[in-house]
Design a protein around this motif. Structure first.
Motif, short mmCIF file in Angstrom:
data_model
loop_
_atom_site.label_atom_id
_atom_site.label_comp_id
_atom_site.label_asym_id
_atom_site.label_seq_id
_atom_site.Cartn_x
_atom_site.Cartn_y
_atom_site.Cartn_z
N GLY A 1 0.81 -1.21 0.00
CA GLY A 1 0.00 0.00 0.00
C GLY A 1 0.84 1.26 0.00
O GLY A 1 0.54 2.23 -0.70
N ALA A 2 1.94 1.24 0.78
CA ALA A 2 2.84 2.40 0.81
C ALA A 2 3.50 2.61 -0.55
O ALA A 2 3.66 3.75 -1.00
CB ALA A 2 3.90 2.21 1.90
N ALA A 3 3.88 1.51 -1.21
CA ALA A 3 4.48 1.62 -2.54
C ALA A 3 3.49 2.22 -3.53
O ALA A 3 3.85 3.06 -4.37
CB ALA A 3 4.94 0.24 -3.02
N GLY A 4 2.22 1.81 -3.44
CA GLY A 4 1.20 2.39 -4.30
C GLY A 4 1.01 3.87 -4.07
O GLY A 4 0.87 4.66 -5.01
N LEU A 5 1.04 4.27 -2.80
CA LEU A 5 0.93 5.70 -2.48
C LEU A 5 2.12 6.49 -3.02
O LEU A 5 1.96 7.61 -3.51
CB LEU A 5 0.81 5.89 -0.97
N LEU A 6 3.31 5.91 -2.94
CA LEU A 6 4.50 6.59 -3.45
C LEU A 6 4.43 6.75 -4.97
O LEU A 6 4.78 7.80 -5.51
CB LEU A 6 5.77 5.84 -3.05
N LEU A 7 3.97 5.70 -5.66
CA LEU A 7 3.84 5.78 -7.12
C LEU A 7 2.80 6.83 -7.51
O LEU A 7 3.03 7.64 -8.41
CB LEU A 7 3.45 4.41 -7.68
N ALA A 8 1.65 6.80 -6.83
CA ALA A 8 0.61 7.78 -7.12
C ALA A 8 1.09 9.19 -6.76
O ALA A 8 0.86 10.14 -7.52
CB ALA A 8 -0.66 7.44 -6.33
N GLY A 9 1.77 9.32 -5.63
CA GLY A 9 2.29 10.63 -5.22
C GLY A 9 3.28 11.18 -6.23
O GLY A 9 3.28 12.38 -6.51
N ALA A 10 4.13 10.31 -6.78
CA ALA A 10 5.09 10.75 -7.79
C ALA A 10 4.36 11.28 -9.03
O ALA A 10 4.73 12.32 -9.58
CB ALA A 10 6.02 9.60 -8.17
N ALA A 11 3.31 10.57 -9.46
CA ALA A 11 2.55 11.01 -10.62
C ALA A 11 1.85 12.34 -10.35
O ALA A 11 1.89 13.26 -11.18
CB ALA A 11 1.53 9.93 -11.02
N PHE A 12 1.22 12.45 -9.20
CA PHE A 12 0.51 13.70 -8.86
C PHE A 12 1.49 14.86 -8.72
O PHE A 12 1.20 15.99 -9.11
CB PHE A 12 -0.28 13.53 -7.56
N LEU A 13 2.67 14.58 -8.15
CA LEU A 13 3.70 15.61 -7.99
C LEU A 13 4.19 16.09 -9.36
O LEU A 13 4.38 17.29 -9.57
CB LEU A 13 4.85 15.05 -7.17
N ALA A 14 4.38 15.15 -10.28
CA ALA A 14 4.83 15.52 -11.62
C ALA A 14 3.80 16.39 -12.33
O ALA A 14 4.15 17.35 -13.02
CB ALA A 14 5.12 14.26 -12.44
N VAL A 15 2.52 16.07 -12.15
CA VAL A 15 1.46 16.89 -12.74
C VAL A 15 1.49 18.29 -12.11
O VAL A 15 1.31 19.30 -12.81
CB VAL A 15 0.09 16.22 -12.54
N GLY A 16 1.73 18.38 -10.82
CA GLY A 16 1.83 19.67 -10.15
C GLY A 16 3.01 20.49 -10.65
O GLY A 16 2.90 21.70 -10.84
N ILE A 17 4.15 19.84 -10.87
CA ILE A 17 5.33 20.54 -11.41
C ILE A 17 5.05 21.03 -12.82
O ILE A 17 5.44 22.15 -13.19
CB ILE A 17 6.56 19.61 -11.35
N LEU A 18 4.37 20.21 -13.60
CA LEU A 18 4.00 20.64 -14.95
C LEU A 18 3.16 21.91 -14.91
O LEU A 18 3.42 22.86 -15.64
CB LEU A 18 3.23 19.51 -15.66
N ALA A 19 2.16 21.94 -14.04
CA ALA A 19 1.32 23.14 -13.92
C ALA A 19 2.14 24.34 -13.46
O ALA A 19 1.88 25.47 -13.89
CB ALA A 19 0.17 22.88 -12.95
N SER A 20 3.13 24.11 -12.62
CA SER A 20 3.95 25.20 -12.09
C SER A 20 4.83 25.85 -13.16
O SER A 20 5.23 27.00 -13.02
CB SER A 20 4.82 24.69 -10.94
N THR A 21 5.12 25.10 -14.24
CA THR A 21 5.95 25.67 -15.31
C THR A 21 5.17 26.62 -16.21
O THR A 21 5.76 27.32 -17.02
CB THR A 21 6.58 24.57 -16.18
N PHE A 22 3.84 26.62 -16.08
CA PHE A 22 3.01 27.43 -16.96
C PHE A 22 2.64 28.80 -16.39
O PHE A 22 2.10 29.63 -17.11
CB PHE A 22 1.71 26.69 -17.31
N THR A 23 2.87 29.03 -15.10
CA THR A 23 2.38 30.25 -14.48
C THR A 23 3.31 30.74 -13.38
O THR A 23 4.06 29.95 -12.80
CB THR A 23 0.96 30.01 -13.88
N ALA A 24 3.22 32.04 -13.12
CA ALA A 24 3.97 32.63 -12.00
C ALA A 24 3.09 32.75 -10.77
O ALA A 24 3.55 33.21 -9.73
CB ALA A 24 4.52 34.00 -12.40
N ASN A 25 1.84 32.36 -10.87
CA ASN A 25 0.89 32.46 -9.77
C ASN A 25 0.82 31.12 -9.03
O ASN A 25 0.40 30.11 -9.62
CB ASN A 25 -0.49 32.85 -10.31
N GLN A 26 1.19 31.12 -7.76
CA GLN A 26 1.20 29.86 -6.99
C GLN A 26 -0.19 29.27 -6.83
O GLN A 26 -0.36 28.05 -6.85
CB GLN A 26 1.80 30.10 -5.61
#
Length: 200
Positions: free
Chosen positions: A92-117
């Motif tokens: 279960g922890a491994a699944g959370l880490l994999l999902a967290g990595a994917a969600f984090l990457a999506v968040g970083i992608l959004a952060s590259t498009f704007t200067a507004n946090q």
């Protein structure tokens, strides 16, 4: 007389990740653009993909600590009063880490498009919730033959397999694929933004 398990805790953590991962990622590049520190980043002898990967690894280390320390604490507490299945908990922890990595990457992608946090936080949160809830809604109204595809879109359903102790390579490929795709697009986006800023 109930089985000693952390399934409820891990499932709640999966829902929390939909907002927690973008919260960690929202300042990764938007703050650089807002404060003008992107020039310092540009002066470093690194390429855009290396900057994106470095921000991702730093965010992932924080996310892993936030996830694993409480899970370990809950597991040890459960060990005092019962006999938990540590294999299931680790899965279960491994699944959370994999999902967290994917969600984090999506968040970083959004952060590259704007200067507004705030925008860098809200866009991935709404997108992730839309995919999770939309997949469930679509599965309930889609024809029977399309239901598996609709269920497959929902990242939280995939985490549920891990929480139950099931390691499915399709779920691993899904999360790794989303992570790589989001980081690749983020690298291209960040590189193009740097070029635009230099030209301006």
């Amino acid at each position: 007389g109930e089985p000693a398990t952390l399934r409820a805790v891990l499932l709640a953590a999966a829902w929390t990740l939909l907002a927690a991962a973008p919260a960690i990622a929202m300042r990764s590049f938007s703050e650089e653009f807002r404060q003008g520190t992107w020039e310092t980043l540009l002066a470093a002898p690194i390429r855009p993909w290396q900057a994106v990967l470095g921000k991702f690894l730093a965010g992932f280390a924080l996310l892993a600590a936030i996830l694993l320390l409480p899970i370990l604490g809950c597991g040890l507490t459960l060990e005092l009063y019962a006999d938990p299945d540590w294999g299931e908990i680790a899965c279960g922890a491994a699944g959370l880490l994999l999902a967290g990595a994917a969600f984090l990457a999506v968040g970083i992608l959004a952060s590259t498009f704007t200067a507004n946090q705030l925008v860098a936080f809200l866009v991935p949160v709404f997108a992730l919730f839309a995919v999770a809830l939309g997949g469930r809604a679509l599965a309930s109204i889609a024809p029977v033959e399309w239901a598996p595809l609709a269920f497959g879109l929902d990242p939280l359903r995939r985490v549920e397999d891990f929480v139950l102790g099931l390691v499915d390579t399709a779920n691993i490929v899904y999360f790794v694929g989303v992570t790589i795709a989001a980081l690749t697009v983020a690298s291209v986006s960040f590189g193009s933004v740097l070029v635009a800023l230099l030209v301006a």
